[in-house]
Design an enzyme around this catalytic site. Structure first.
Site, PDB file in Angstrom:
ATOM      1  N   GLY A  88     -83.835  42.364 -14.212  1.00  0.00           N
ATOM      2  CA  GLY A  88     -84.124  43.352 -15.243  1.00  0.00           C
ATOM      3  C   GLY A  88     -85.533  43.195 -15.793  1.00  0.00           C
TER       4      GLY A  88
ATOM      5  CD  GLU B 268     -87.519  45.047  -9.742  1.00  0.00           C
ATOM      6  OE1 GLU B 268     -87.082  45.699  -8.796  1.00  0.00           O
ATOM      7  OE2 GLU B 268     -86.819  44.599 -10.645  1.00  0.00           O
TER       8      GLU B 268
ATOM      9  CB  THR C  13     -91.663  42.089 -14.346  1.00  0.00           C
ATOM     10  OG1 THR C  13     -90.808  42.572 -13.326  1.00  0.00           O
ATOM     11  CG2 THR C  13     -92.282  43.290 -15.047  1.00  0.00           C
TER      12      THR C  13
HETATM   13 ZN    ZN Z   1     -83.953  45.038 -10.292  1.00  0.00          ZN
END
Ligand code: ZN
Length: 289
Positions: free
Chosen positions: A53, A100, A98
């Site tokens: 997350g 992402e 992160t």
């Molecule tokens: Zn993910």
């Protein structure tokens, strides 16, 4: 509305260089606290696992505060957070951003009103994402108003630019997207609201799964009830693909079809025979012992 041109994200070449001072203003300190609180909520609700997350907030035209890599969302502190520009270059913070972040940045570049994005892996919504199934609409008011029509973007390896761009065809009309074989991403005007949409979607998917175990068909909203909810949503300024009339008609027709199919299936089941068969098999098993 999605067009070929809108599938390409906005160029950032005209933006000024990112200002690292935006990372330590009083506003930034408040946002960092909010990101940590939201991280803890995500972990406590089991929406994130391991270091999974990520959360971000666009604090300036070319400045985004985001969570670091390899830290559980439960353990986040304001000192862990990072500042990146819209290309993903880190300009402040001691931990690495992160991997992402590109997913979040594509959303910010494509949707000017998106101020925050939350990506997580809530189990029931992710169950939909791994089956490629989008939850049906016109069943629960909160879901229609705050989320509405959910899109599903195709699977690509997480952390790549290709993965980040999978949401581009959907992100203007959908504040919540299922990421195939992965999880979900939501955007909103605040970090707290983006997490709310994750909660609304997860609870909805969970409720639908529970309802599917009951022998009664789901009741769908009528056309009038549905358009009243969409009117309310428009007033709140939330996006929805169904604001386009043709989309709305298509959606109603699709929901009606799936509700008829479900009723047809249930009507075809002879419950008495089913109960008799199960009882017989249980008695046989017990007798065999
Ligand atoms: Zn993910």
């Amino acid at each position: 509305m999605y067009t070929e041109a809108s599938a390409r994200s906005t160029s950032t070449s005209t933006l000024p260089p990112a200002d690292p001072r935006l990372f330590s203003t009083p506003e930034a300190e408040e946002i960092k606290k909010e990101i940590c609180a939201v991280g803890r909520k995500l972990w406590l609700r089991q929406f994130v696992d391991g270091n999974g997350g990520n959360i971000s907030y666009r604090i300036g035209p070319n400045e985004v505060i985001c969570t670091p890599t390899l830290v559980s969302k439960y353990d986040l502190t304001p000192e862990d957070l990072c500042l990146v520009d819209l290309e993903g270059h880190q300009v402040a913070g001691t931990k690495s951003r992160t991997s992402e972040i590109f997913l979040h940045l594509e959303i910010y570049k494509a949707v000017p009103e998106a101020k925050s994005a939350v990506h997580c892996h809530p189990p029931h919504a992710t169950a939909y994402a791994i089956t490629g199934k989008v939850p049906p609409n016109l069943i629960i008011p909160e879901f229609e108003v705050f989320v509405g029509k959910v899109a599903i973007s195709p699977y690509k390896t997480p952390g790549t630019a290709e993965f980040a761009q999978t949401v581009l065809p959907f992100v203007r009309d959908h504040n919540t997207i299922l990421l195939a074989n992965h999880g979900i991403v939501c955007w909103a005007d605040t970090v707290t609201h983006a997490e709310w949409y994750a909660e609304v979607l997860e609870t909805y998917c969970w409720t639908l799964m529970l309802a599917s175990q009951l022998s009664s068909p789901i009741s769908y909203f009528t056309e009038q009830q549905a358009s009243d909810l969409l009117e309310m949503k428009k007033k709140l300024g939330l996006p929805d693909a169904r604001f386009d009339d043709t989309h709305f008609e298509e959606c109603l027709a699709a929901e009606k079809q799936s509700s008829n199919k479900l009723e047809g299936k249930l009507a075809g089941i002879d419950l008495e025979t089913l109960v008799r068969t199960i009882t017989k098999s249980v008695l046989e098993t017990l007798g065999a012992k």
